[in-house]
Design a protein around this motif. Structure first.
Motif, PDB file in Angstrom:
ATOM      1  N   CYS A 150       0.752  -1.117  -0.001  1.00 46.50           N
ATOM      2  CA  CYS A 150      -0.027   0.212   0.024  1.00 46.50           C
ATOM      3  C   CYS A 150       0.854   1.326  -0.045  1.00 46.50           C
ATOM      4  CB  CYS A 150      -1.001  -0.119   1.243  1.00 46.50           C
ATOM      5  SG  CYS A 150      -1.858   1.263   1.314  1.00 46.50           S
ATOM      6  N   HIS A 151       1.839   1.264   0.881  1.00 47.78           N
ATOM      7  CA  HIS A 151       2.710   2.466   0.909  1.00 47.78           C
ATOM      8  C   HIS A 151       3.348   2.549  -0.167  1.00 47.78           C
ATOM      9  CE1 HIS A 151       4.969   5.660   2.900  1.00 47.78           C
ATOM     10  NE2 HIS A 151       5.907   4.799   2.586  1.00 47.78           N
ATOM     11  N   ALA A 152       4.047   1.598  -0.825  1.00 45.78           N
ATOM     12  CA  ALA A 152       4.814   1.542  -2.170  1.00 45.78           C
ATOM     13  C   ALA A 152       3.956   2.149  -3.335  1.00 45.78           C
ATOM     14  CB  ALA A 152       5.379   0.036  -2.658  1.00 45.78           C
ATOM     15  N   VAL A 153       2.612   1.729  -3.536  1.00 45.71           N
ATOM     16  CA  VAL A 153       1.810   2.176  -4.476  1.00 45.71           C
ATOM     17  C   VAL A 153       1.563   3.700  -4.092  1.00 45.71           C
ATOM     18  CG1 VAL A 153      -0.713   1.983  -5.269  1.00 45.71           C
ATOM     19  CG2 VAL A 153       0.931   0.168  -5.284  1.00 45.71           C
ATOM     20  N   ASN A 154       1.257   4.290  -2.991  1.00 48.64           N
ATOM     21  CA  ASN A 154       1.031   5.548  -2.677  1.00 48.64           C
ATOM     22  C   ASN A 154       2.414   6.433  -2.852  1.00 48.64           C
ATOM     23  OD1 ASN A 154      -1.309   5.093  -1.397  1.00 48.64           O
ATOM     24  ND2 ASN A 154      -0.825   4.814   1.013  1.00 48.64           N
ATOM     25  N   ARG A 155       3.489   5.620  -2.711  1.00 48.36           N
ATOM     26  CA  ARG A 155       4.684   6.667  -2.969  1.00 48.36           C
ATOM     27  C   ARG A 155       4.667   6.746  -4.521  1.00 48.36           C
ATOM     28  NH1 ARG A 155       8.050   9.624  -0.856  1.00 48.36           N
ATOM     29  NH2 ARG A 155      10.010   8.268  -1.446  1.00 48.36           N
ATOM     30  N   GLY A 156       4.261   5.872  -5.230  1.00 47.79           N
ATOM     31  CA  GLY A 156       4.272   6.025  -6.832  1.00 47.79           C
ATOM     32  C   GLY A 156       3.294   6.699  -7.291  1.00 47.79           C
ATOM     33  N   ALA A 157       2.422   7.071  -6.584  1.00 49.11           N
ATOM     34  CA  ALA A 157       1.079   7.849  -6.779  1.00 49.11           C
ATOM     35  C   ALA A 157       0.439   7.546  -8.100  1.00 49.11           C
ATOM     36  CB  ALA A 157       1.411   9.344  -6.743  1.00 49.11           C
ATOM     37  N   SER A 158      -0.031   6.144  -8.245  1.00 54.07           N
ATOM     38  CA  SER A 158      -0.635   5.736  -9.383  1.00 54.07           C
ATOM     39  C   SER A 158      -1.808   6.224  -9.577  1.00 54.07           C
ATOM     40  CB  SER A 158      -0.711   3.974  -9.667  1.00 54.07           C
ATOM     41  OG  SER A 158      -1.347   3.614  -8.594  1.00 54.07           O
ATOM     42  N   GLN A 159      -2.404   6.415 -10.634  1.00 50.70           N
ATOM     43  CA  GLN A 159      -3.748   7.083 -11.125  1.00 50.70           C
ATOM     44  C   GLN A 159      -4.369   6.129 -11.929  1.00 50.70           C
ATOM     45  OE1 GLN A 159      -4.503   9.994  -9.414  1.00 50.70           O
ATOM     46  NE2 GLN A 159      -2.788   9.891  -8.666  1.00 50.70           N
TER      47      GLN A 159
END
Length: 344
Positions: A150-159
């Motif tokens: 979850c944190h990794a995806v938040n870091r990447g800010a995928s849309q």
């Protein structure tokens, strides 16, 4: 009280240890029911985890029951079932003061820098407990793994509408896949293990996979280009922990793409600057641990049925049989996705 100690690489030992003291102010005494085994534990066992020290009682993916609380504790009470946020932050350093508790300058992760959950009972800060009225102890032990992704995806800010490539379909990669899907991005998964890619397609509903062969990075770029209409990936999340993979990951990034390293390596990561990073203006980020809101969000998503935990846990072991079972979990042919130890 029984516990399991990793005295040195590849040497577990069942031990008797002192009962924990009564919980002090702000603390809680918990009974450990389940411990999930993850790449950090495997790395510690093999002597390859950079933050690990010995001897150590491992275990940081925990499903616990509160037995008693100390003075001033109001967020939990005896009988509550909880997931544990295992990152013990100091609350005082510059990172903590700015809310970056996941990368506290003095962080001690349970089971890595200090003793963890492969013991019957444990005292820890009550602020690190996250309650669920619905989840099983197995599910509660999964929350921390999911929080890393979850944190990794938040870091990447995928849309929504973007392409996200997750490299490595181990537990951390799988957790990143869950949240890449939830972001609305088109998720693509790359791994060298055909069995794990089959799991991703059949159990996680991700049709776009790329089987990477040794030395086959150029072919993988071509496959990714075909899937993304020549754009490559807006976000690349490398969950392998392999310095070779991490060095090659830049080539999969789109122009103005984002590369997130969530895997950990002790070796050098290198790449040429001008041909890709500079020319494409790629942003490179690390992702470490997770934040308290990640745990709350994940518990709610599992309770709502938006994350299916059923396929995740493939292997169980009783506390007294874990030492014998553990080496087998390292072998790819055993098909382990997530092993869980039943402490109580």
């Amino acid at each position: 009280m029984k516990a399991i100690s990793l005295d040195q690489p590849q040497k577990f030992r069942l031990i008797d240890t002192a009962e924990p003291a009564a919980p002090g102010p702000g603390d809680a005494l918990v009974k450990v029911h389940r411990v999930g085994i993850c790449g950090t534990d495997y790395g510690g066992y093999l002597g390859k985890m950079p933050f690990f020290s010995y001897p150590r009682i491992p275990g940081h993916e925990l499903g616990v029951e509160v037995l008693a609380v100390g003075e001033g504790v109001t967020n939990v009470q005896p009988g509550d079932r909880c997931s544990v946020e295992p990152y013990l932050n100091c609350q005082k350093c510059y990172a903590c003061r700015r809310g970056h508790t996941n990368c506290c300058e003095h962080n001690k992760t349970l089971g890595v820098m200090c003793d963890g959950g492969l013991a019957e009972r444990y005292v820890l800060p009550a602020r690190k407990l996250h309650i669920s009225r619905q989840l099983t102890f197995d599910q509660l032990a999964l929350v921390e793994t999911l929080a890393i992704g979850c944190h990794a995806v938040n870091r990447g800010a995928s849309q929504a509408g973007e392409h996200v490539l997750v490299i490595g379909a181990g537990p951390i990669g799988l957790s990143a896949i869950e949240f890449a899907k939830l972001s609305g991005a088109r998720t693509i998964v790359m791994d060298m293990n055909a069995g794990r890619l089959a799991f991703v397609r059949e159990k996680m509903g991700v049709p776009d996979t790329i089987e990477l062969t040794p030395g086959g990075e150029a072919a993988a770029v071509e496959q990714l280009s075909a899937i993304t209409n020549g754009q490559l990936a807006d976000v690349v999340i490398d969950a392998t922990g392999s310095n070779k993979s991490m060095s090659a990951a830049l080539a999969y990034c789109a122009f103005a793409g984002r590369l997130v390293y969530v895997g950990i390596t002790q070796q050098e990561v290198s790449f040429l600057h001008s041909p890709i990073m500079h020319r494409r203006e790629v942003s490179i980020m690390a992702s470490r641990n997770a934040l308290p809101p990640d745990f709350k969000r994940i518990i709610a998503l599992i309770e709502e049925g938006r994350i299916d935990t059923v396929p995740w846990i493939t292997h169980h072991a009783a506390f007294d049989t874990m030492i014998d079972a553990f080496p087998g979990w390292l072998r790819p042919e055993t098909g382990v996705i997530k092993a869980v130890v039943e402490v109580a």
